[in-house]
Design a protein around this motif. Structure first.
Motif, PDB file in Angstrom:
ATOM      1  N   PHE A 136      -4.624   8.429   7.266  1.00  0.00           N
ATOM      2  CA  PHE A 136      -5.343   8.106   6.040  1.00  0.00           C
ATOM      3  C   PHE A 136      -6.628   7.334   6.315  1.00  0.00           C
ATOM      4  O   PHE A 136      -6.734   6.629   7.315  1.00  0.00           O
TER       5      PHE A 136
ATOM      6  N   TYR B 205       6.857   3.093  16.524  1.00  0.00           N
ATOM      7  CA  TYR B 205       7.707   3.144  15.334  1.00  0.00           C
ATOM      8  C   TYR B 205       8.327   4.524  15.112  1.00  0.00           C
ATOM      9  O   TYR B 205       9.539   4.644  14.904  1.00  0.00           O
TER      10      TYR B 205
ATOM     11  N   PRO C 169       8.916  -6.508   4.979  1.00  0.00           N
ATOM     12  CA  PRO C 169       7.957  -7.207   5.854  1.00  0.00           C
ATOM     13  C   PRO C 169       6.542  -7.234   5.291  1.00  0.00           C
ATOM     14  O   PRO C 169       5.841  -8.234   5.455  1.00  0.00           O
ATOM     15  N   ALA C 170       6.121  -6.165   4.605  1.00  0.00           N
ATOM     16  CA  ALA C 170       4.760  -6.154   4.065  1.00  0.00           C
ATOM     17  C   ALA C 170       4.598  -7.209   2.977  1.00  0.00           C
ATOM     18  O   ALA C 170       3.529  -7.789   2.822  1.00  0.00           O
TER      19      ALA C 170
ATOM     20  N   LYS D 242       0.105   4.219   0.845  1.00  0.00           N
ATOM     21  CA  LYS D 242      -0.083   5.054   2.040  1.00  0.00           C
ATOM     22  C   LYS D 242       0.747   4.541   3.215  1.00  0.00           C
ATOM     23  O   LYS D 242       1.126   5.304   4.100  1.00  0.00           O
ATOM     24  N   MET D 243       1.015   3.218   3.207  1.00  0.00           N
ATOM     25  CA  MET D 243       1.876   2.670   4.254  1.00  0.00           C
ATOM     26  C   MET D 243       3.292   3.233   4.092  1.00  0.00           C
ATOM     27  O   MET D 243       3.955   3.593   5.070  1.00  0.00           O
TER      28      MET D 243
ATOM     29  N   TRP E 142       2.543  -6.141  10.402  1.00  0.00           N
ATOM     30  CA  TRP E 142       3.457  -7.067  11.083  1.00  0.00           C
ATOM     31  C   TRP E 142       3.850  -6.575  12.473  1.00  0.00           C
ATOM     32  O   TRP E 142       4.581  -7.230  13.184  1.00  0.00           O
TER      33      TRP E 142
ATOM     34  N   ALA F  74      -3.493   2.373   6.942  1.00  0.00           N
ATOM     35  CA  ALA F  74      -2.091   2.193   6.557  1.00  0.00           C
ATOM     36  C   ALA F  74      -1.209   1.804   7.743  1.00  0.00           C
ATOM     37  O   ALA F  74      -0.058   2.219   7.843  1.00  0.00           O
TER      38      ALA F  74
ATOM     39  N   GLU G  46       0.822  -1.200   0.000  1.00  0.00           N
ATOM     40  CA  GLU G  46       0.000   0.000   0.000  1.00  0.00           C
ATOM     41  C   GLU G  46       0.865   1.263   0.000  1.00  0.00           C
ATOM     42  O   GLU G  46       1.715   1.437   0.871  1.00  0.00           O
TER      43      GLU G  46
ATOM     44  N   GLY H 251       2.489 -14.980  11.938  1.00  0.00           N
ATOM     45  CA  GLY H 251       1.299 -15.012  12.772  1.00  0.00           C
ATOM     46  C   GLY H 251       0.435 -13.781  12.602  1.00  0.00           C
ATOM     47  O   GLY H 251      -0.777 -13.839  12.773  1.00  0.00           O
ATOM     48  N   TRP H 252       1.061 -12.673  12.212  1.00  0.00           N
ATOM     49  CA  TRP H 252       0.331 -11.409  12.101  1.00  0.00           C
ATOM     50  C   TRP H 252      -0.493 -11.315  10.830  1.00  0.00           C
ATOM     51  O   TRP H 252      -1.386 -10.485  10.709  1.00  0.00           O
ATOM     52  N   ALA H 253      -0.187 -12.167   9.838  1.00  0.00           N
ATOM     53  CA  ALA H 253      -0.803 -11.989   8.526  1.00  0.00           C
ATOM     54  C   ALA H 253      -2.083 -12.800   8.395  1.00  0.00           C
ATOM     55  O   ALA H 253      -2.253 -13.823   9.056  1.00  0.00           O
ATOM     56  N   ALA H 254      -2.969 -12.325   7.543  1.00  0.00           N
ATOM     57  CA  ALA H 254      -4.140 -13.120   7.190  1.00  0.00           C
ATOM     58  C   ALA H 254      -3.654 -14.323   6.384  1.00  0.00           C
ATOM     59  O   ALA H 254      -2.640 -14.238   5.708  1.00  0.00           O
TER      60      ALA H 254
ATOM     61  N   TYR I 265      -2.576  -7.436  17.003  1.00  0.00           N
ATOM     62  CA  TYR I 265      -2.159  -7.094  15.649  1.00  0.00           C
ATOM     63  C   TYR I 265      -3.305  -6.371  14.943  1.00  0.00           C
ATOM     64  O   TYR I 265      -4.474  -6.606  15.262  1.00  0.00           O
TER      65      TYR I 265
ATOM     66  N   ARG J 147      12.522  -2.026   5.615  1.00  0.00           N
ATOM     67  CA  ARG J 147      11.737  -2.116   6.841  1.00  0.00           C
ATOM     68  C   ARG J 147      10.243  -1.973   6.643  1.00  0.00           C
ATOM     69  O   ARG J 147       9.476  -2.135   7.572  1.00  0.00           O
ATOM     70  N   VAL J 148       9.817  -1.655   5.417  1.00  0.00           N
ATOM     71  CA  VAL J 148       8.371  -1.609   5.149  1.00  0.00           C
ATOM     72  C   VAL J 148       7.999  -2.555   4.004  1.00  0.00           C
ATOM     73  O   VAL J 148       7.188  -3.461   4.179  1.00  0.00           O
TER      74      VAL J 148
ATOM     75  N   SER K 240       3.303   6.847   5.142  1.00  0.00           N
ATOM     76  CA  SER K 240       3.337   6.964   6.603  1.00  0.00           C
ATOM     77  C   SER K 240       4.767   6.813   7.105  1.00  0.00           C
ATOM     78  O   SER K 240       5.209   7.542   7.988  1.00  0.00           O
ATOM     79  N   ALA K 241       5.485   5.837   6.533  1.00  0.00           N
ATOM     80  CA  ALA K 241       6.869   5.614   6.937  1.00  0.00           C
ATOM     81  C   ALA K 241       7.751   6.790   6.521  1.00  0.00           C
ATOM     82  O   ALA K 241       8.634   7.206   7.275  1.00  0.00           O
TER      83      ALA K 241
END
Lengths: 260, 260
Positions: free
Chosen positions: B85, B102, A171-172, A149-150, B93, B89, A147, A247-250, B134, A167-168, A153-154
């Motif tokens: 947003f 962060y 992992p994403a 927008k992610m 993880w 976003a 995304e 574990g965090w992911a769908a 999460y 780092r974004v 944000s970073a």
């Protein structure tokens, strides 16, 4: 019956028994030497797994496989991630990979042997090629889907382009990368066996095809079982690692194994 | 007269697309915003109001004109302007706590200090009991609270809110509007809030800029002269509030008739 299905391992066991039963029936009906009954092959499995020389061969194969796989992942993940974030990098690599993708990597083995000889290097290179493409493809898809927008944000937090990639984006995209790696593990096994078929010195493929040449069919089928078990264990181990990391992911969709 | 913190001078955005040719997303906008003001940009969808926010954030480059923040020209994203947003976003993880920490970690705070800072903000957004969760385990309203906390955590002077409550149900939306005013009332950051809800804009803002349909221009500015702290139940009965809402709605209806 429904209760029985719920016990882990039971469906697998039932499936294995069904295969053995069909195999047994077929061998009785067809009656050719190339299809011995399963029991002889099954007896041969512990013999192979306790024989020192066979074990050395199997370990040599696993070593190649892990080296080829690790090198491929180390190369493919950064390339795929960069492709997903830079149109220029994607425009450069995309046509290249489109041409290489449908080529069976083991078919390149004879040419590679001309360059690198029949030793370890050729086999590791073939495994590397086989594993790289699905990992690149999935890393690319995962990186492209991050995304915007992610990343913004970073960026607002002060992460520069390189930090954002590491780092974004990484992992994403990791769930998708792991899908590629899981396909890669299976492909590593397939390319490992075929490369050893073509350049026979040591390894699982070596035992397998030597037995075939000498018409030791019990050993041949025992090796098929051994390879099958190895594949199952690799995949199972990989899935365990994936679950631990993600574990965090769908949950991700199921995967299809591509061409070797 | 307080100095203007944000000066947007002659900003426009034109996209050159191969499929549709030149597309003017945003026409010539000039706005000055004083420090500590809560300003809303209101307009029909597609008028470029979000684009204006992205330009102020430094995420998108303006085709013409320039944006000054405290006299400094905006050339890219920075921690002085924190975005929130509609799509949240969040980093999937990272846990709730990890997300909010962060920014502070990026600014060089120690792990302990960043944790303390993050916990403060989680109390502020009423999520102190969810720090180990999460994002996928949270509702939309909770995700947006985390996103707000994550942005506030690195202490931006300006909040850029891009239809932040647009994806939430009506009840959650009004609750979060109240919470936002509550939080804003503590230190009165400068806020630029993009929305297409007239009532939301009037309820929250000191000034409302109404934009025309694409390509967006500023059509009219409303100074919302209503006392603070604002209480929804009182405002709904307040004649002045009603007049603002009706006047702005009429203005937006006129535009729709012009198009029809």
């Amino acid at each position: 019956m429904a209760r029985l299905n719920a016990i882990p391992g039971v469906p697998v066991l039932i499936a294995c028994l069904a295969i053995l039963l069909i195999w047994d029936l077929l061998s009785r009906v067809v009656m050719v030497s190339g299809l011995p009954p399963p029991w002889g092959a099954l007896q041969e499995v512990p013999v192979i797994l306790t024989d020192k020389e066979s074990l050395v061969n199997i370990l040599a194969s696993l070593r190649r496989m892990s080296i080829g796989f690790s090198l491929a992942v180390a190369f493919a993940v950064p390339v795929g991630l960069l492709m997903g974030r830079s149109r220029l990098v994607a425009a450069f690599f995309n046509p290249l990979f489109m041409i290489i993708y449908p080529v069976p990597k083991a078919a390149l083995m004879p040419i590679i042997m001309l360059w690198l000889g029949v030793g370890e290097m050729s086999k590791i290179l073939v495994i590397f090629l086989g594993v790289s493409l699905p990992v690149i493809y999935h890393s690319y898809q995962g990186s492209k889907a991050v995304e915007e927008k992610m990343l913004w944000s970073a960026a607002a937090m002060g992460l520069g382009p390189m930090a954002r990639l590491l780092r974004v984006v990484f992992p994403a995209a990791l769930p998708e990368i792991m899908v590629g790696c899981r396909t890669g593990v299976v492909l590593a096994l397939i390319t490992m066996v075929t490369s050893e078929m073509i350049a026979r010195q040591t390894g699982i493929g070596n035992i397998f095809f030597n037995a075939l040449d000498m018409a030791q069919y019990d050993t041949v089928y025992a090796m098929i079982i051994v390879i099958g078990i190895l594949g199952f264990l690799c995949d199972w181990g990989f899935e365990a690692v994936r679950r631990m990391l993600l574990g965090w992911a769908a949950p991700v969709h199921d995967i299809a194994v591509g061409s070797a | 007269m307080a100095t203007d913190m944000i000066k947007i001078a002659g900003v426009s955005k034109v996209y050159d697309t191969t499929q549709r040719g030149r597309h003017v997303a945003l026409g010539d906008i000039s706005i000055d915003i004083a420090e500590g003001q809560f300003v809303s940009i209101l307009g029909p969808s597609g008028c470029g109001k979000s684009t204006l926010l992205y330009i102020l954030g430094g995420f998108v480059e303006a085709t013409t004109g320039q944006v000054l923040v405290n006299g400094q020209k905006v050339t890219g994203p920075g921690p002085d302007r924190g975005p929130v947003f509609q799509e949240f976003a969040l980093f999937p993880w990272k846990t709730v706590l990890g997300n909010v920490m962060y920014g502070p970690l990026q600014q060089g705070l120690s792990k302990e200090a960043a944790t303390a800072r993050a916990r403060e903000l989680l109390v502020l957004v009423h999520l102190q009991n969810y720090e180990g969760f999460y994002p996928k385990e949270l509702s939309g309203g909770m995700k947006q609270r985390v996103a707000l906390a994550r942005t506030l955590a690195y202490g931006p002077k300006i909040l850029l809110m891009d239809e932040p409550f647009g994806a939430l149900d009506a009840y959650t939306r009004t609750r979060l509007q109240n919470e936002l005013l509550d939080i804003w009332g503590r230190d009165r950051k400068t806020v630029m809030f993009v929305t297409h809800s007239v009532e939301e804009a009037v309820f929250l803002s000191d000034r409302v800029f109404v934009m025309t349909k694409s390509p967006g221009h500023i059509r009219k500015v409303f100074d919302i002269d209503l006392p603070r702290p604002r209480v929804r139940a009182e405002l709904l009965l307040d004649r002045r509030y009603q007049d603002y809402v009706i006047a702005i709605e009429r203005l937006m209806d006129e535009q729709i008739e012009e198009i029809a």
